[in-house]
Design a protein around this motif. Structure first.
Motif, PDB file in Angstrom:
ATOM      1  N   ARG A   1      -6.014  45.718  52.032  1.00  0.00           N
ATOM      2  CA  ARG A   1      -7.107  44.823  51.631  1.00  0.00           C
ATOM      3  C   ARG A   1      -8.175  45.580  50.828  1.00  0.00           C
ATOM      4  O   ARG A   1      -8.719  45.069  49.851  1.00  0.00           O
TER       5      ARG A   1
ATOM      6  N   ALA B   1      -9.302  45.013  46.873  1.00  0.00           N
ATOM      7  CA  ALA B   1     -10.715  44.823  46.493  1.00  0.00           C
ATOM      8  C   ALA B   1     -11.146  45.887  45.485  1.00  0.00           C
ATOM      9  O   ALA B   1     -11.841  45.592  44.504  1.00  0.00           O
TER      10      ALA B   1
ATOM     11  N   VAL C   1      -9.639  45.047  42.115  1.00  0.00           N
ATOM     12  CA  VAL C   1     -10.328  43.875  41.547  1.00  0.00           C
ATOM     13  C   VAL C   1     -11.667  44.300  40.932  1.00  0.00           C
ATOM     14  O   VAL C   1     -12.020  43.893  39.814  1.00  0.00           O
TER      15      VAL C   1
ATOM     16  N   THR D   1     -14.716  40.862  46.929  1.00  0.00           N
ATOM     17  CA  THR D   1     -14.652  39.655  47.757  1.00  0.00           C
ATOM     18  C   THR D   1     -16.063  39.341  48.240  1.00  0.00           C
ATOM     19  O   THR D   1     -16.915  40.232  48.274  1.00  0.00           O
TER      20      THR D   1
ATOM     21  N   GLU E   1      -1.247  41.055  43.848  1.00  0.00           N
ATOM     22  CA  GLU E   1      -2.405  40.524  44.607  1.00  0.00           C
ATOM     23  C   GLU E   1      -3.706  40.706  43.824  1.00  0.00           C
ATOM     24  O   GLU E   1      -4.578  39.839  43.834  1.00  0.00           O
TER      25      GLU E   1
ATOM     26  N   GLU F   1      -3.763  38.043  41.087  1.00  0.00           N
ATOM     27  CA  GLU F   1      -4.060  36.727  41.700  1.00  0.00           C
ATOM     28  C   GLU F   1      -5.532  36.602  42.069  1.00  0.00           C
ATOM     29  O   GLU F   1      -6.164  35.569  41.824  1.00  0.00           O
ATOM     30  N   GLU F   2      -6.068  37.661  42.659  1.00  0.00           N
ATOM     31  CA  GLU F   2      -7.473  37.627  43.106  1.00  0.00           C
ATOM     32  C   GLU F   2      -8.419  37.540  41.905  1.00  0.00           C
ATOM     33  O   GLU F   2      -9.404  36.805  41.935  1.00  0.00           O
TER      34      GLU F   2
ATOM     35  N   ARG G   1      -8.403  34.027  40.675  1.00  0.00           N
ATOM     36  CA  ARG G   1      -9.177  33.179  41.589  1.00  0.00           C
ATOM     37  C   ARG G   1     -10.688  33.371  41.360  1.00  0.00           C
ATOM     38  O   ARG G   1     -11.450  32.413  41.309  1.00  0.00           O
TER      39      ARG G   1
END
Length: 369
Positions: free
Chosen positions: A76, A80, A83, A205, A271, A274-275, A278
């Motif tokens: 996770r 992050a 991202v 996030t 991931e 995708e993030e 989003r």
């Protein structure tokens, strides 16, 4: 700009290619004070940056919790970090980019962002870690040094997470003051892994999740203390100070932490994409929603000073490790993420109260002495 003569001290247990701390080593000064005495001094007007807490030495049980947390959350955290790194690249480009993390919670995050950019784009982006102190601003001498080394630097500030947003505001003010005094424009945007306070424009996030490096102090931050600005031991225009706890080398997990997460970068490409997609649909404009939660808590519990309220997983952990807590508020929906908070509270006999009316997983409240 005249070439600054000042050079920072070599310090920290990270590899020099990962980060350079722009700090003055004050290891030979004794300024540690126990939590109770420190809290009294802070509450009677001494600035927190003039002294240091005694470093918390984790129990075996607590350390094994850190390792479990690292295993559970490394993917996770890697997502992050990726991202955030991609957003930094989109915003600044890679040419002349300089990463500047805010010591000490920002330092491991800055290393992860630097390593992700090296992994993905095969670039070696300079990374420095500097001091910023609430009510005193960032270390302008450190920024001078960066511009001396990289005249065209596009500086991107990095921290671990947001709480109420005090550092976001401090950074804005520091950048304005730097422009007034030096005539140089700085982008004050702050990038963080987690932005539960809704006060940063670049974030991995907005969930208030546990970043494992929040569990420990110097032993996950390059063995560097919290930063200090005390003119009894530092010259006016010198770098801000910090201690280098070499004696804790046996307990140091700083490199293990960043190495463990770096290994995940090769597995989380999809991931991250995708993030990012989003997040592009979200409005990144800070709404300061976290501060609204804090105002409600202040009213509900009759707390006269918002400095006593420390929301979010990272800040609550700091209250338990470094301050004198009154109570911990826990959002029952998020309690599965809070094992280390519950363990620390139990160790220190701090009451826990369920409280849902906040945008955070938990909140630490400092005891008024």
């Amino acid at each position: 700009m005249n070439k600054p003569i000042l050079k920072p001290d070599k310090m920290g247990s990270y590899r020099p290619e990962d980060v350079i701390f722009l700090l003055r080593d004050i290891s030979h000064y004794q300024i540690e004070i126990d939590s109770e005495e420190k809290e009294k001094r802070i509450q009677s007007g001494t600035h927190y940056s003039e002294m240091l807490p005694v470093e918390y030495q984790p129990t075996e049980e607590y350390l094994s919790l850190f390792y479990n947390t690292l295993e559970q959350y490394s993917k996770r955290v890697a997502i992050a970090a990726g991202v955030v790194a991609e957003q930094i690249k989109e915003r600044n480009g890679l040419e002349n980019l300089v990463l500047v993390s805010l010591a000490r919670a920002g330092t491991p995050i800055g290393i992860l962002i630097k390593r992700y950019l090296a992994f993905k784009y095969e670039v070696d982006i300079p990374h420095y870690s500097i001091s910023i102190i609430r009510g005193r601003g960032f270390d302008a001498t450190a920024i001078d040094y960066i511009f001396d080394q990289h005249a065209q630097a596009k500086i991107q500030f990095i921290d671990g997470w947001t709480g109420k947003g005090a550092i976001t505001s401090e950074l804005d003010q520091s950048c304005m003051a730097y422009k007034e005094s030096r005539g140089k424009e700085l982008d004050s945007s702050l990038s963080v892994l987690a932005d539960p306070g809704h006060c940063a424009s670049i974030y991995g996030t907005r969930d208030d999740f546990l970043i494992p490096s929040a569990c420990l102090n110097s032993t996950v931050s390059g063995l560097v203390s919290r930063t200090v600005l005390n003119y009894d031991i530092l010259a006016e225009n010198d770098f801000h100070g910090a201690k280098y706890y070499k004696e804790l080398e046996g307990a140091d997990v700083s490199n293990l932490y960043v190495d463990t997460i770096t290994k995940e970068f090769g597995h989380v490409h999809n991931e991250i994409i995708e993030e990012l997609e989003r997040l592009r649909k979200e409005d990144p404009t800070p709404s300061w929603e976290g501060m609204k939660s804090v105002e409600l808590i202040q009213e509900r519990f009759g707390i006269h000073n918002t400095n006593f309220i420390k929301p979010g997983v990272g800040e609550t952990t700091r209250v338990l490790l470094r301050r004198v807590p009154w109570k911990i508020l826990v959002n029952p929906e998020k309690s599965s993420d809070l094992t280390h908070i519950l363990m620390l509270a139990q160790e220190r006999n701090v009451p826990i109260e369920e409280y849902e009316d906040m945008s955070y997983s938990c909140c630490g409240i400092i005891k008024e002495l």
